[in-house]
Write a protein that holds these residues in place. Structure first.
Motif, PDB file in Angstrom:
ATOM      1  N   GLU A  51       0.830  -1.198   0.000  1.00 20.23           N
ATOM      2  CA  GLU A  51       0.000   0.000   0.000  1.00 20.23           C
ATOM      3  C   GLU A  51       0.862   1.243   0.000  1.00 20.23           C
ATOM      4  O   GLU A  51       2.011   1.231   0.456  1.00 20.23           O
ATOM      5  CB  GLU A  51      -0.968   0.003   1.188  1.00 20.23           C
ATOM      6  N   GLY A  52       0.292   2.294  -0.536  1.00 23.51           N
ATOM      7  CA  GLY A  52       1.023   3.556  -0.565  1.00 23.51           C
ATOM      8  C   GLY A  52       0.158   4.652  -1.143  1.00 23.51           C
ATOM      9  O   GLY A  52      -0.993   4.430  -1.532  1.00 23.51           O
ATOM     10  N   LYS A  53       0.718   5.832  -1.146  1.00 20.80           N
ATOM     11  CA  LYS A  53       0.032   6.988  -1.725  1.00 20.80           C
ATOM     12  C   LYS A  53       0.913   7.568  -2.827  1.00 20.80           C
ATOM     13  O   LYS A  53       2.113   7.315  -2.866  1.00 20.80           O
ATOM     14  CB  LYS A  53      -0.212   8.066  -0.668  1.00 20.80           C
ATOM     15  N   ASN A 105      -6.728   8.007   0.005  1.00 23.93           N
ATOM     16  CA  ASN A 105      -6.169   8.003  -1.355  1.00 23.93           C
ATOM     17  C   ASN A 105      -5.009   7.025  -1.517  1.00 23.93           C
ATOM     18  O   ASN A 105      -4.062   7.292  -2.263  1.00 23.93           O
ATOM     19  CB  ASN A 105      -5.734   9.416  -1.784  1.00 23.93           C
ATOM     20  N   ARG A 106      -5.091   5.918  -0.779  1.00 20.35           N
ATOM     21  CA  ARG A 106      -4.058   4.898  -0.954  1.00 20.35           C
ATOM     22  C   ARG A 106      -4.383   4.006  -2.153  1.00 20.35           C
ATOM     23  O   ARG A 106      -5.541   3.842  -2.536  1.00 20.35           O
ATOM     24  CB  ARG A 106      -3.976   3.995   0.272  1.00 20.35           C
ATOM     25  N   PHE A 107      -3.346   3.390  -2.702  1.00 20.54           N
ATOM     26  CA  PHE A 107      -3.535   2.198  -3.537  1.00 20.54           C
ATOM     27  C   PHE A 107      -3.210   0.987  -2.673  1.00 20.54           C
ATOM     28  O   PHE A 107      -2.366   1.064  -1.769  1.00 20.54           O
ATOM     29  CB  PHE A 107      -2.674   2.245  -4.804  1.00 20.54           C
ATOM     30  N   ILE A 108      -3.910  -0.091  -2.907  1.00 21.82           N
ATOM     31  CA  ILE A 108      -3.786  -1.276  -2.063  1.00 21.82           C
ATOM     32  C   ILE A 108      -3.786  -2.516  -2.954  1.00 21.82           C
ATOM     33  O   ILE A 108      -4.714  -2.718  -3.749  1.00 21.82           O
ATOM     34  CB  ILE A 108      -4.964  -1.362  -1.058  1.00 21.82           C
ATOM     35  N   PHE A 109      -2.749  -3.306  -2.847  1.00 24.28           N
ATOM     36  CA  PHE A 109      -2.677  -4.560  -3.600  1.00 24.28           C
ATOM     37  C   PHE A 109      -2.486  -5.722  -2.635  1.00 24.28           C
ATOM     38  O   PHE A 109      -1.594  -5.677  -1.779  1.00 24.28           O
ATOM     39  CB  PHE A 109      -1.509  -4.537  -4.593  1.00 24.28           C
ATOM     40  N   ASP A 110      -3.312  -6.738  -2.770  1.00 26.39           N
ATOM     41  CA  ASP A 110      -3.144  -7.975  -2.018  1.00 26.39           C
ATOM     42  C   ASP A 110      -2.594  -9.014  -2.976  1.00 26.39           C
ATOM     43  O   ASP A 110      -3.246  -9.395  -3.946  1.00 26.39           O
ATOM     44  CB  ASP A 110      -4.485  -8.416  -1.421  1.00 26.39           C
TER      45      ASP A 110
END
Lengths: 198, 235
Positions: A51-53, A105-110
């Motif tokens: 995750e990050g912005k 406003n994060r992106f999140i990848f599992d």
């Protein structure tokens, strides 16, 4: 053979990409081809969250960026015909997420942590950045903070000025939900992320 | 066929720069430091593969895939073309995703507040996969122009957004297709951010041959992606 046809110019993804490219994430009635979820619960390998912005030059988190990631599976294999080791049908390795649905406003990848592909490169994930206000997409890479030895040998990381390498290292954190790697992308400023001419 | 060992570089003489002052969102968003050269590895020579299994049966017909109780309003059009590399070699079996405003110039996106009507029978998003000759084809309605906040009285020309993968991570392209003769093109900083010599490549051509009698006007938009090289690129 001559190259007779010029490349079609890139244009911005604009502010309204969501219903075309990330429709389910944003609640639109079109099946999406990819999402922030790359791996199912029983996928082979170590499950991780990334995750990050995405920060602009004024330090604001951007709410209309789209991040795509491309990675190998836990054994370092790519699901593509150019990988001679054959594809892993259970893991496509592609994710796509817009920064407009998370309140921060994060992106999140599992996903699963990629393995090393065996060509001297450290485990890494290719990251592509699109947004309103960018006429051309930007290529970067994500490396892992707990792979220091492999990172030190990585030829791509080594080609980056030493004082900027940290911008490509996702920081491992152990949370109640599992392992999270934090990877913020800075478009500008002192911490500007390294982008590649790939 | 041997596997490619690289792809032609991004032609920075054809693509817009990251920062183009007249497009006012770019100065705070584009990278400012020089890009670091990266010689393609397996990670770049591979890329996501989405084929025909990705496509639903109405996905390439935007006049039908959002219909609730009738047909969308507007001028029905066909948009078709070839996806190829710089040598004219077709790019088969690659995903083409599109999204656009409706005929009144309104996007269905929740953020779009333009005071123009939504069309209950038009969604505006779709996709298809190129055939063995690299050809794609969509049915849709001609998108309307719409105002935006870049500068006083700013209007975007009619356009359709395109997103393509091509055979590798490096061939990714997101672009916009415009229409011939649009007076707004000469005023649009997104279009004008493109180097002058390459701007025409973004404008579709009207085709009476593609036009279907009594049904829809035809436009042709060919798309050129970076091509595979047979030998490693010299740095």
């Amino acid at each position: 053979m001559a190259e007779n046809f010029g490349q079609t110019p890139s244009q911005t993804v604009g502010p309204y990409f969501a219903y075309g490219l990330t429709p389910e994430q944003y609640g639109y009635p079109l099946k999406e081809i990819a999402s922030g979820r790359l791996a199912s619960e029983d996928a082979e390998g170590q499950r991780i969250r990334i995750e990050g912005k995405v920060y602009d030059g004024a330090g604001a988190a951007i709410s209309d960026a789209m991040i795509e990631i491309w990675q190998a599976d836990a054994k370092g294999r790519y699901a593509h015909p150019a990988d001679p080791r054959g594809s892993n049908a259970d893991f496509r390795g592609f994710g796509r997420f817009g920064t407009g649905t998370d309140p921060d406003n994060r992106f999140i990848f599992d996903t699963v942590k990629p393995g090393a592909s065996g060509d001297g490169q450290a485990p890494h994930i290719n990251v592509t950045v699109f947004m309103r206000g960018m006429l051309v997409h930007a290529f970067t890479r994500l490396y892992f903070s707990d792979e220091a030895a492999a990172n030190a040998e990585d030829p791509v990381l080594s080609s980056v000025p030493a004082d900027r390498r940290d911008t490509l290292i996702a920081q491992r954190q152990e949370g109640p939900g599992g392992v999270v790697y934090r990877f913020d992308i800075h478009m500008q400023g002192d911490a500007e992320t390294v982008f590649f001419d790939a | 066929m041997t596997d490619p060992t690289g792809y032609t570089p991004r032609d920075w003489g054809s693509h817009p720069p990251y920062i183009y002052a007249d497009y006012k969102s770019t100065p705070l968003r584009g990278p400012t430091r020089p890009l670091v050269p990266l010689k393609a590895t397996l990670s770049e020579l591979t890329g996501p593969v989405y084929g025909h299994e990705t496509i639903g049966k109405l996905d390439a017909d935007l006049t039908k895939n959002g219909a609730k109780n009738g047909e969308p309003l507007g001028e029905r059009i066909i948009v078709t073309g070839r996806v190829m590399d710089e040598r004219g070699r077709p790019v088969p079996n690659t995903l083409v995703e599109v999204w656009q405003a409706n005929a009144a110039g309104r996007y269905i996106h929740k953020v779009d507040q333009h005071d123009a009507p939504l069309d209950p029978n038009f969604f505006g998003g779709g996709r298809c996969v190129t055939d063995s000759e690299g050809r794609y084809r969509f049915y849709t309605v001609k998108p309307g122009a719409y105002p935006w906040g870049n500068h006083p009285n700013a209007w975007r020309p009619n356009h359709i957004h395109f997103s393509l993968f091509g055979p590798s991570y490096l061939t990714r392209l997101v672009t916009q297709m415009y229409f011939p003769g649009d007076p707004l093109l000469a005023l649009d900083p997104i279009f004008l951010g493109t180097p002058e010599k390459a701007r025409d490549r973004l404008i579709s051509k009207f085709s009476i041959d593609v036009t279907e009698p009594e049904f829809a006007l035809g436009y042709v938009f060919d798309i050129v992606l970076r091509g595979a090289t047979a030998t490693p690129m010299e740095s």
